[in-house]
Design an enzyme around this catalytic site. Structure first.
Site, PDB file in Angstrom:
ATOM      1  N   ARG A   1      55.015 -30.252  49.098  1.00  0.00           N
ATOM      2  CA  ARG A   1      55.237 -31.276  48.077  1.00  0.00           C
ATOM      3  C   ARG A   1      54.050 -32.231  48.003  1.00  0.00           C
ATOM      4  O   ARG A   1      53.658 -32.666  46.931  1.00  0.00           O
ATOM      5  CB  ARG A   1      56.534 -32.034  48.377  1.00  0.00           C
TER       6      ARG A   1
ATOM      7  N   GLU B   1      72.674 -15.486  60.051  1.00  0.00           N
ATOM      8  CA  GLU B   1      72.432 -14.853  61.354  1.00  0.00           C
ATOM      9  C   GLU B   1      73.685 -14.909  62.230  1.00  0.00           C
ATOM     10  O   GLU B   1      74.404 -15.904  62.184  1.00  0.00           O
ATOM     11  CB  GLU B   1      71.270 -15.562  62.059  1.00  0.00           C
TER      12      GLU B   1
ATOM     13  N   ARG C   1      63.186 -20.248  57.695  1.00  0.00           N
ATOM     14  CA  ARG C   1      64.649 -20.155  57.684  1.00  0.00           C
ATOM     15  C   ARG C   1      65.076 -19.099  56.677  1.00  0.00           C
ATOM     16  O   ARG C   1      64.550 -19.041  55.556  1.00  0.00           O
ATOM     17  CB  ARG C   1      65.270 -21.495  57.279  1.00  0.00           C
TER      18      ARG C   1
ATOM     19  N   LEU D   1      52.927 -26.265  55.186  1.00  0.00           N
ATOM     20  CA  LEU D   1      51.692 -26.368  55.984  1.00  0.00           C
ATOM     21  C   LEU D   1      51.833 -27.567  56.923  1.00  0.00           C
ATOM     22  O   LEU D   1      51.017 -28.471  56.943  1.00  0.00           O
ATOM     23  CB  LEU D   1      50.457 -26.520  55.073  1.00  0.00           C
ATOM     24  N   GLY D   2      52.918 -27.536  57.701  1.00  0.00           N
ATOM     25  CA  GLY D   2      53.177 -28.603  58.665  1.00  0.00           C
ATOM     26  C   GLY D   2      52.608 -28.212  60.025  1.00  0.00           C
ATOM     27  O   GLY D   2      51.594 -27.528  60.124  1.00  0.00           O
ATOM     28  N   ARG D   3      53.299 -28.639  61.074  1.00  0.00           N
ATOM     29  CA  ARG D   3      52.814 -28.399  62.447  1.00  0.00           C
ATOM     30  C   ARG D   3      52.626 -26.914  62.710  1.00  0.00           C
ATOM     31  O   ARG D   3      51.617 -26.500  63.302  1.00  0.00           O
ATOM     32  CB  ARG D   3      53.831 -28.967  63.455  1.00  0.00           C
TER      33      ARG D   3
ATOM     34  N   ASP E   1      61.820 -12.629  60.394  1.00  0.00           N
ATOM     35  CA  ASP E   1      62.324 -13.021  61.717  1.00  0.00           C
ATOM     36  C   ASP E   1      63.622 -13.810  61.584  1.00  0.00           C
ATOM     37  O   ASP E   1      64.295 -14.066  62.581  1.00  0.00           O
ATOM     38  CB  ASP E   1      61.272 -13.891  62.431  1.00  0.00           C
TER      39      ASP E   1
ATOM     40  N   HIS F   1      65.188 -13.179  65.119  1.00  0.00           N
ATOM     41  CA  HIS F   1      64.869 -14.611  65.288  1.00  0.00           C
ATOM     42  C   HIS F   1      64.233 -14.889  66.657  1.00  0.00           C
ATOM     43  O   HIS F   1      64.789 -15.637  67.471  1.00  0.00           O
ATOM     44  CB  HIS F   1      66.124 -15.478  65.083  1.00  0.00           C
TER      45      HIS F   1
HETATM   46  O1  A2R Z   1      56.454 -30.914  51.354  1.00  0.00           O
HETATM   47  P1  A2R Z   1      55.752 -31.650  52.438  1.00  0.00           P
HETATM   48  O2  A2R Z   1      54.476 -32.255  51.987  1.00  0.00           O
HETATM   49  O3  A2R Z   1      56.653 -32.567  53.205  1.00  0.00           O
HETATM   50  O4  A2R Z   1      55.289 -30.477  53.495  1.00  0.00           O
HETATM   51  C1  A2R Z   1      56.192 -29.890  54.393  1.00  0.00           C
HETATM   52  C2  A2R Z   1      56.763 -28.574  53.872  1.00  0.00           C
HETATM   53  N1  A2R Z   1      57.974 -28.751  53.066  1.00  0.00           N
HETATM   54  C3  A2R Z   1      58.069 -28.360  51.780  1.00  0.00           C
HETATM   55  N2  A2R Z   1      57.187 -27.766  50.977  1.00  0.00           N
HETATM   56  C4  A2R Z   1      57.577 -27.522  49.708  1.00  0.00           C
HETATM   57  N3  A2R Z   1      58.797 -27.816  49.237  1.00  0.00           N
HETATM   58  C5  A2R Z   1      59.728 -28.424  50.012  1.00  0.00           C
HETATM   59  N4  A2R Z   1      60.921 -28.738  49.533  1.00  0.00           N
HETATM   60  C6  A2R Z   1      59.367 -28.717  51.358  1.00  0.00           C
HETATM   61  N5  A2R Z   1      60.011 -29.302  52.405  1.00  0.00           N
HETATM   62  C7  A2R Z   1      59.150 -29.313  53.425  1.00  0.00           C
HETATM   63  O5  A2R Z   1      57.115 -27.820  55.040  1.00  0.00           O
HETATM   64  C8  A2R Z   1      55.424 -29.387  55.600  1.00  0.00           C
HETATM   65  O6  A2R Z   1      54.160 -28.887  55.223  1.00  0.00           O
HETATM   66  C9  A2R Z   1      56.286 -28.234  56.129  1.00  0.00           C
HETATM   67  C10 A2R Z   1      57.182 -28.645  57.298  1.00  0.00           C
HETATM   68  O7  A2R Z   1      56.373 -29.012  58.353  1.00  0.00           O
HETATM   69  P2  A2R Z   1      56.947 -29.704  59.687  1.00  0.00           P
HETATM   70  O8  A2R Z   1      57.955 -30.742  59.321  1.00  0.00           O
HETATM   71  O9  A2R Z   1      55.760 -30.105  60.505  1.00  0.00           O
HETATM   72  O10 A2R Z   1      57.780 -28.566  60.370  1.00  0.00           O
HETATM   73  P3  A2R Z   1      57.295 -27.442  61.426  1.00  0.00           P
HETATM   74  O11 A2R Z   1      57.310 -28.001  62.786  1.00  0.00           O
HETATM   75  O12 A2R Z   1      56.031 -26.811  60.924  1.00  0.00           O
HETATM   76  O13 A2R Z   1      58.505 -26.423  61.302  1.00  0.00           O
HETATM   77  C11 A2R Z   1      58.846 -25.826  60.053  1.00  0.00           C
HETATM   78  C12 A2R Z   1      60.138 -25.052  60.138  1.00  0.00           C
HETATM   79  C13 A2R Z   1      61.277 -25.678  60.941  1.00  0.00           C
HETATM   80  O14 A2R Z   1      61.966 -26.662  60.240  1.00  0.00           O
HETATM   81  C14 A2R Z   1      62.158 -24.477  61.230  1.00  0.00           C
HETATM   82  O15 A2R Z   1      63.014 -24.250  60.141  1.00  0.00           O
HETATM   83  C15 A2R Z   1      61.160 -23.352  61.326  1.00  0.00           C
HETATM   84  O16 A2R Z   1      59.919 -23.834  60.792  1.00  0.00           O
HETATM   85  O17 A2R Z   1      60.980 -23.023  62.679  1.00  0.00           O
END
Ligand code: A2R
Length: 304
Positions: free
Chosen positions: A175, A261, A232, A152-154, A256, A279
């Site tokens: 997390r 890939e 991913r 639930l990031g950006r 997607d 993708h």
């Molecule tokens: O876990 P948190 O609190 O850091 O939340 C991040 C979550 N996240 C995870 N959740 C559970 N287990 C994990 N091991 C884990 N690692 C990361 O994913 C956060 O809510 C979300 C990532 O958000 P952003 O860093 O803002 O990335 P964005 O811009 O939403 O893009 C996500 C992905 C990219 O990395 C590309 O792979 C794809 O979407 O386009």
């Protein structure tokens, strides 16, 4: 030699990146997907790299004066950040400018999957509508669903906000609990999967998320379950997914992204209950241009 700073670019990078970089830098163009190949003189000159996709230690180690790797895309799991960090090389990505596009695509993929849009369109185009009559109904509906977001990031938050008007319940697993949202937070992915019937994956590709969506998680979604992936492909155990789709222990998947890939396993290509996209969640001209601009701006700012 031009006296300009030399930037290495893959041949596959978005055209806007090339056009804008050419105004200020000397471009050293290389092919992607082959073992690194560059003359020692060029390798010596390269100070920046504009990359779309994998950029491993094999490349990084060849470029003694590299200062910045500007990656086209928000997910930079293809860049060997450990190798870059060891050398003090900065790595940039393109967050935020694609949030809306990817979120729109995620909702479109969910609706395509639940309403089986590719199948019903084939029904019309093949002449079946005229010959056989009304198209068979989709067994699935958005009605009454509980959607779980893995991430639930950006981007994830934009997907959640877009889903609210669909009157579905929304929950998530990350997390750390996200401040300022009322959606139910689950401390593990499995607990989330047990509580929902629709799972959307939008986490980065990391060792922790690798194959996290496994047989157990898919089974927990239940026979009315729908799995959507716009994060991913490496986050999914594709063999388990194929098995769940074939056995109908999972109703459908919309994907997607894929593990390796552009290879897509035959089991997914054969699955009638899967909607498959190459993708393209961020792939519109305006959004790819904005991503390209950010790649170039990052390089310009670094050298300024
Ligand atoms: O876990 P948190 O609190 O850091 O939340 C991040 C979550 N996240 C995870 N959740 C559970 N287990 C994990 N091991 C884990 N690692 C990361 O994913 C956060 O809510 C979300 C990532 O958000 P952003 O860093 O803002 O990335 P964005 O811009 O939403 O893009 C996500 C992905 C990219 O990395 C590309 O792979 C794809 O979407 O386009």
């Amino acid at each position: 030699m031009t006296g300009k700073t030399a930037v290495l670019v893959y041949d596959t990078i978005h055209g806007r990146v090339l056009t804008r970089l050419e105004e200020k830098f000397e471009l050293i163009r290389v092919r992607r997907g082959v073992p690194p190949s560059i003359s020692p003189e060029d390798a010596e000159r390269v100070k920046g790299a504009a990359i779309f996709g994998a950029f491993g230690a094999d490349w990084i180690d060849l470029l003694p004066n590299l200062e910045i790797i500007a990656h086209f895309g928000v997910g930079y799991d293809g860049v060997d950040c450990a190798a870059a960090t060891r050398r003090g090389i900065i790595v940039t990505n393109t967050p935020d400018v694609l949030n809306d596009e990817v979120a729109d695509s995620a909702v479109a993929l969910l609706l395509n999957t639940i309403h089986q849009i590719p199948r019903v369109e084939r029904w019309l185009r093949s002449g079946d509508w005229a010959e056989k009559g009304s198209c068979p109904l989709s067994p699935m509906s958005m009605k009454g669903r509980t959607v779980g977001l893995y991430g639930l990031g950006r981007i994830g938050i934009e997907i959640a906000r877009r889903l609210e008007p669909f009157k579905v319940k929304i929950a998530y697993h990350t997390r750390s609990k996200r401040e300022g949202v009322d959606y139910a937070h689950y401390p593990t992915l499995l607990a989330l999967a047990e509580a929902v019937d629709t799972l959307i994956c939008i986490v980065p590709g990391t060792p922790e998320t690798h194959k996290a969506i496994n047989a157990e998680v898919l089974k927990a979604l239940g026979p009315n379950g729908v799995f959507i992936n716009v994060g991913r492909g490496t986050s999914v155990d594709e063999d388990a997914l194929i098995e769940a789709l074939n056995a109908k222990t999972l109703a459908a998947a919309g994907l997607d992204v894929f593990y390796d890939e552009p290879k897509v396993p035959q089991g997914l290509l054969d699955a009638e209950n899967a909607v498959l996209w190459p993708h393209i969640a961020s792939a519109t001209v305006p959004t790819r241009d904005a991503m390209g601009d950010l790649v170039v701006d990052n390089i310009i700012r670094w050298f300024a």
